[in-house]
Design a protein around this motif. Structure first.
Motif, PDB file in Angstrom:
ATOM      1  N   SER A  35       9.043 -41.490  29.531  1.00 34.98           N
ATOM      2  CA  SER A  35       8.325 -41.265  28.286  1.00 34.98           C
ATOM      3  C   SER A  35       7.695 -39.872  28.321  1.00 34.98           C
ATOM      4  O   SER A  35       7.085 -39.476  29.312  1.00 34.98           O
ATOM      5  CB  SER A  35       7.226 -42.312  28.106  1.00 34.98           C
ATOM      6  N   PHE A  36       7.868 -39.130  27.229  1.00 38.54           N
ATOM      7  CA  PHE A  36       7.273 -37.798  27.128  1.00 38.54           C
ATOM      8  C   PHE A  36       6.265 -37.723  25.977  1.00 38.54           C
ATOM      9  O   PHE A  36       5.785 -36.650  25.640  1.00 38.54           O
ATOM     10  CB  PHE A  36       8.364 -36.748  26.930  1.00 38.54           C
ATOM     11  N   SER A  37       5.946 -38.862  25.369  1.00 41.10           N
ATOM     12  CA  SER A  37       5.039 -38.886  24.225  1.00 41.10           C
ATOM     13  C   SER A  37       3.583 -38.894  24.688  1.00 41.10           C
ATOM     14  O   SER A  37       3.199 -39.690  25.547  1.00 41.10           O
ATOM     15  CB  SER A  37       5.298 -40.136  23.374  1.00 41.10           C
ATOM     16  N   TRP A  38       2.766 -38.009  24.115  1.00 43.00           N
ATOM     17  CA  TRP A  38       1.348 -37.959  24.453  1.00 43.00           C
ATOM     18  C   TRP A  38       0.548 -37.353  23.305  1.00 43.00           C
ATOM     19  O   TRP A  38       1.057 -36.581  22.503  1.00 43.00           O
ATOM     20  CB  TRP A  38       1.122 -37.162  25.735  1.00 43.00           C
ATOM     21  N   SER A  41      -4.942 -34.782  26.502  1.00 42.46           N
ATOM     22  CA  SER A  41      -4.816 -34.515  27.939  1.00 42.46           C
ATOM     23  C   SER A  41      -4.947 -35.788  28.768  1.00 42.46           C
ATOM     24  O   SER A  41      -4.291 -35.946  29.804  1.00 42.46           O
ATOM     25  CB  SER A  41      -5.863 -33.487  28.379  1.00 42.46           C
ATOM     26  N   SER A  42      -5.763 -36.702  28.292  1.00 44.66           N
ATOM     27  CA  SER A  42      -5.947 -37.959  29.016  1.00 44.66           C
ATOM     28  C   SER A  42      -4.640 -38.758  29.054  1.00 44.66           C
ATOM     29  O   SER A  42      -4.234 -39.258  30.105  1.00 44.66           O
ATOM     30  CB  SER A  42      -7.055 -38.778  28.346  1.00 44.66           C
ATOM     31  N   GLU A  43      -4.000 -38.863  27.909  1.00 44.73           N
ATOM     32  CA  GLU A  43      -2.730 -39.599  27.842  1.00 44.73           C
ATOM     33  C   GLU A  43      -1.628 -38.850  28.593  1.00 44.73           C
ATOM     34  O   GLU A  43      -0.727 -39.464  29.160  1.00 44.73           O
ATOM     35  CB  GLU A  43      -2.329 -39.815  26.373  1.00 44.73           C
ATOM     36  N   LEU A  44      -1.707 -37.533  28.583  1.00 46.36           N
ATOM     37  CA  LEU A  44      -0.723 -36.727  29.307  1.00 46.36           C
ATOM     38  C   LEU A  44      -0.755 -37.049  30.797  1.00 46.36           C
ATOM     39  O   LEU A  44       0.303 -37.256  31.419  1.00 46.36           O
ATOM     40  CB  LEU A  44      -0.992 -35.238  29.077  1.00 46.36           C
ATOM     41  N   THR A  45      -1.945 -37.122  31.358  1.00 47.12           N
ATOM     42  CA  THR A  45      -2.062 -37.386  32.798  1.00 47.12           C
ATOM     43  C   THR A  45      -1.834 -38.854  33.146  1.00 47.12           C
ATOM     44  O   THR A  45      -1.200 -39.167  34.151  1.00 47.12           O
ATOM     45  CB  THR A  45      -3.457 -36.953  33.302  1.00 47.12           C
ATOM     46  N   GLN A  46      -2.334 -39.740  32.292  1.00 50.59           N
ATOM     47  CA  GLN A  46      -2.254 -41.166  32.615  1.00 50.59           C
ATOM     48  C   GLN A  46      -0.922 -41.815  32.231  1.00 50.59           C
ATOM     49  O   GLN A  46      -0.546 -42.831  32.822  1.00 50.59           O
ATOM     50  CB  GLN A  46      -3.402 -41.912  31.914  1.00 50.59           C
ATOM     51  N   LYS A  47      -0.221 -41.228  31.260  1.00 46.71           N
ATOM     52  CA  LYS A  47       1.032 -41.830  30.796  1.00 46.71           C
ATOM     53  C   LYS A  47       2.251 -41.012  31.239  1.00 46.71           C
ATOM     54  O   LYS A  47       3.107 -41.506  31.974  1.00 46.71           O
ATOM     55  CB  LYS A  47       1.016 -41.957  29.271  1.00 46.71           C
ATOM     56  N   VAL A  48       2.303 -39.749  30.797  1.00 45.17           N
ATOM     57  CA  VAL A  48       3.480 -38.919  31.107  1.00 45.17           C
ATOM     58  C   VAL A  48       3.572 -38.618  32.601  1.00 45.17           C
ATOM     59  O   VAL A  48       4.647 -38.664  33.193  1.00 45.17           O
ATOM     60  CB  VAL A  48       3.449 -37.606  30.294  1.00 45.17           C
ATOM     61  N   PHE A  49       2.400 -38.306  33.221  1.00 42.53           N
ATOM     62  CA  PHE A  49       2.393 -37.960  34.643  1.00 42.53           C
ATOM     63  C   PHE A  49       1.956 -39.128  35.524  1.00 42.53           C
ATOM     64  O   PHE A  49       1.489 -38.926  36.647  1.00 42.53           O
ATOM     65  CB  PHE A  49       1.492 -36.749  34.888  1.00 42.53           C
ATOM     66  N   SER A  50       2.112 -40.338  35.028  1.00 42.44           N
ATOM     67  CA  SER A  50       1.814 -41.524  35.850  1.00 42.44           C
ATOM     68  C   SER A  50       2.890 -41.681  36.921  1.00 42.44           C
ATOM     69  O   SER A  50       3.996 -41.129  36.813  1.00 42.44           O
ATOM     70  CB  SER A  50       1.777 -42.775  34.967  1.00 42.44           C
TER      71      SER A  50
END
Length: 417
Positions: A35-38, A41-50
């Motif tokens: 997934s690349f959707s964000w 910054s919080s979602e970027l780190t917790q979702k994309v870079f999980s």
């Protein structure tokens, strides 16, 4: 007499690699879709870079890296250079995919390929890349693998679901706009290669059509970059202003949807503009756009035949008509792979199996395209995209797009009013 060593052409290698990726999926080795959707910054780190998502990215990298290495071995290319260059291209492509996944960026319908191209262009124009690095870029190979995988999404059963009116409009628009665009290009004395890519981009489905046509005719990457830049730049104002023009003209949602779906070149922009009008407009615009996308494979097939025949005539001193063997030898075999994959997924593979692997294969298809455009950027001089001689294709594109908007509106009024 010496025996000639057997060598596979790039097109046949592409077919082998494309079918190998599909075979792995069918045998249960399904690479998860990252997934690349964000949004922030919080979602970027917790979702994309999980951890799990990074593992999915790593899995995709492992697969495409192995395929690229196998391709280099089959084509007898410099393997040592590829081992260094490919991971670099992949990381740059990941940056493009992450940027394109931002919710604000998505609102403007800027696709990942434009970021891939931009990143490559910035690097190639700010730094002098060594020749061995550029020689290891396999742009055509990546594009063609993506096109073979594109066949998994062109399901003949879905064509019938698109609706008869949508298919009729798509056929009328594609044929009339394509021939008009090609006629304008030739009148302006634009070369055949650019004329074919530009005509397909305007009339069928923008970026995908330009890529497919370039692959079919082995087009110049700089020309392809230019055409795609035109498609993406013009799609934004059309997406924003056409719904308001439709409202001013007092068009129904059905007519507006058909008009938007047939005129705007990128699928994302069609969805966005249809959403601005209403639910019915969104539905009709999507059906019409899908119908045009379906015609991509058919168009690429006939363009391949035309290009192969015309090139064969040119190369054969024009004294004798080329033989069927000569035409077959020069015919782009990856088109055969695309058609074969489409038939396989339409009539052989069960729908249940398709639903389990389609997301993974579609993600890989998009990744190969993005890798190709990063490579195009890395081997292109930015100045070449906006040279003086590029004005004629720009004029041709604007004229053809204007014709497209008017003709599609007339056809939409006739069919959907």
């Amino acid at each position: 007499m010496e025996r000639k060593s057997f060598e596979l052409s790039e097109d046949w290698v592409v077919v082998i690699l494309g079918f190998a990726i599909i075979a792995l999926a069918l045998f249960g080795i399904v690479v998860p879709k990252p997934s690349f959707s964000w949004v922030d910054s919080s979602e970027l780190t917790q979702k994309v870079f999980s951890g799990n998502n990074l593992l999915s990215m790593a899995s995709q990298f492992g697969l495409v890296y192995a395929v690229a290495i196998l391709g280099a071995i089959l084509l007898k290319k410099n393997l040592k250079a590829l081992l260094i260059v490919f991971p670099t291209v992949f990381v740059l492509t990941l940056v493009a995919l992450v940027l394109a996944g931002n919710s604000t960026i998505k609102e403007y319908n800027l696709e990942a390929v434009i970021f891939s191209l931009a990143i490559g262009l910035i690097i190639s124009n700010c730094f002098k890349l060594p020749e061995w690095f550029k020689n290891a870029l396999s742009t055509e190979l990546y594009v063609k693998i993506g096109l073979v995988l594109l066949g998994t999404t062109v399901i003949f059963g879905d064509i019938l679901k698109a609706g008869s009116l949508g298919l009729i409009q798509a056929l009328l628009v594609v044929v009339s706009v394509w021939y008009f665009a090609y006629w304008v290009c030739r009148k302006l004395k634009i070369d055949k290669e650019m004329s074919l890519m530009l005509s397909s981009a305007v009339s069928i489905c923008g970026v995908s059509a330009a890529i497919a046509t370039s692959g079919a005719i082995k087009g110049d990457n700089k020309k392809l970059s230019y055409v795609i830049s035109l498609v993406l730049i013009t799609a934004i104002p059309m997406m924003i202003f056409m719904p308001y023009i439709a409202q001013w003209l007092n068009l129904s949602q059905e007519v507006t949807g058909a008009w938007l779906g047939g005129s705007i070149d990128t699928t994302g922009a069609v969805v966005a503009s249809g959403s601005l009008v209403g639910e019915e407009a969104l539905k009709i615009s999507t059906i019409v756009k899908f119908s045009q996308n379906v015609l991509l494979g058919i168009a690429a097939f006939f363009i391949s035949i035309y290009w192969t025949y015309s090139k064969s005539v040119d190369d054969e001193t024009k004294k004798d008509k080329p033989t069927l063997r000569l035409i077959w030898d020069r015919f782009p075999k990856f088109v055969v792979g695309f058609v074969a994959v489409s038939l396989l997924f339409s009539f052989v593979i069960p729908a249940e199996t398709t639903s389990q692997i389609k997301d993974s294969l579609k993600s890989l298809q998009g990744l190969w395209f993005a890798l190709a455009f990063t490579s195009i950027g890395l081997e292109t001089n930015f100045k070449d995209l906006f040279k003086q001689d590029n004005k004629k294709p720009f004029y041709a594109f604007i004229i053809a797009q204007t014709f497209n908007i008017l003709v599609t509106l007339i056809i939409a009024l006739a069919l959907f009013n």
